[in-house]
Design a protein around this motif. Sequence first.
Motif, PDB file in Angstrom:
ATOM      1  N   LEU A  53       0.658  -1.366   0.081  1.00 29.87           N
ATOM      2  CA  LEU A  53      -0.252   0.360  -0.254  1.00 29.87           C
ATOM      3  C   LEU A  53       0.779   1.331   0.358  1.00 29.87           C
ATOM      4  O   LEU A  53       0.623   2.212  -0.335  1.00 29.87           O
ATOM      5  N   CYS A  54       1.953   1.041   0.983  1.00 27.02           N
ATOM      6  CA  CYS A  54       2.929   2.858   0.919  1.00 27.02           C
ATOM      7  C   CYS A  54       3.674   1.894   1.542  1.00 27.02           C
ATOM      8  O   CYS A  54       4.160   0.837   2.290  1.00 27.02           O
ATOM      9  N   SER A  80       3.261   6.391  -1.604  1.00 27.84           N
ATOM     10  CA  SER A  80       2.360   6.035  -2.255  1.00 27.84           C
ATOM     11  C   SER A  80       1.847   6.364  -2.770  1.00 27.84           C
ATOM     12  O   SER A  80       1.959   7.718  -3.522  1.00 27.84           O
ATOM     13  N   SER A  84      -4.087   5.134  -2.772  1.00 29.64           N
ATOM     14  CA  SER A  84      -3.883   4.287  -1.365  1.00 29.64           C
ATOM     15  C   SER A  84      -3.497   5.632  -0.585  1.00 29.64           C
ATOM     16  O   SER A  84      -3.626   5.271   0.279  1.00 29.64           O
ATOM     17  N   LEU A  89      -3.193   5.914   5.631  1.00 29.40           N
ATOM     18  CA  LEU A  89      -2.269   5.099   5.670  1.00 29.40           C
ATOM     19  C   LEU A  89      -0.990   5.316   5.687  1.00 29.40           C
ATOM     20  O   LEU A  89       0.106   5.064   6.284  1.00 29.40           O
TER      21      LEU A  89
END
Length: 391
Positions: A53-54, A80, A84, A89
């Motif tokens: 995701l990151c 990211s 995302s 996040l």
Amino acid sequence: MPDYRPIPAKYKDEYRRFLYYAFQPEDGPDIGEDDDDPELGDRRGLFDGDDLLCVCKHHWFTTRIRGEWHEMAGLSAVASPPESRRRGLVREMLAESLAEYRENEVYFSALWPFSYEFYRKYGWATANKHTKYETTPDALDLDIEPAGEFRPLDADDWELLVPAFDAMTEGYALSTDRTEDWWRERVFKGWKRDPYVYAWMRDGEARGYVVYTVHDEDDGKRFKVWELTAMDDEAYRHLLRFVQYHDSQVETVELTYVPESTDLLDIVANPRDVDCQINAGPMFRLVDVPRALESIAYDADANVVLRVTDPLAEWNEGTFELDTGDVVRCERTDADPDAVTDVNTLSQLVVGYHAVEDAERFGNLSIETDDARANLAELFPERDVFLTEGF
């Protein structure tokens, strides 16, 4: 719930795509060829199952804080993809990173921000300013008698440069104890092109050195100095002489990251030939407030109660009593505070970027009792700060 963990080797290309999209999207989706050179730092990411995701990277430094060596984490490569973003996040990844540092007993963190506002809201604060000079080779004609010799170096010569680096950086907080890998991979190598490295030698010793690249631009060639390090003023002037000797090749000279000063304006014959800019540099924060305050050296015996707020690390929220007597202690207390601060401003006090008066004026330090200002000034006098590394 996303899972924070090391990024396995099989995700290397995806990790690189995240970075290219975040920091150079104008180059398009082709990330190009990779090489097999060793990669410094540890990759971390947030995963949803097998989906990355990151990402970020942690570097591990030994750095000076209050005159002594301490371990410090360097946070970099925070990225990211657009799918995302706006989901919290990155905030979660930053919080997990701080928790990892704390678990490893690393109580200080630094980073180079893409946005000061973004990282300020998560507890980091500006650590030092730096100077950028732009001029012409002719302006660096200091009319000094040639002495010593200039010698080109490669990565196997890295140890020759350590004494000059140590001599120049000794007086700066956040200067680092460079490892061999860092010398080889981050001084003698560049991201898109490797630099030239020349030393000024005298009596068999490298008294200073310059790291630079040459760029062909629309208005001519630019001599870009990434690092110019000298043991003393004599070595500094001879290195400027070396740069000036390129007057037949380049039109512009740029010294890109210099400790905050305007000294070059006083050295050259005509200061109007030099453009001098003062810029904000890296950011710094305390990872664990009580452990960080217990670990550093003090030149005064004092007792002060601090109420601290932290937007990211809940273990830093609260009121702490710092006692720097025979045994330095910093523990939670129910006592009324002598001063109230956020972790950003406290971090600037600890590293020496702000004196107490400046922390009140520019930061979020509030003095609550009569003796607090004098006690804090004794505990945290202002220091020269210059983080030597880019990452």
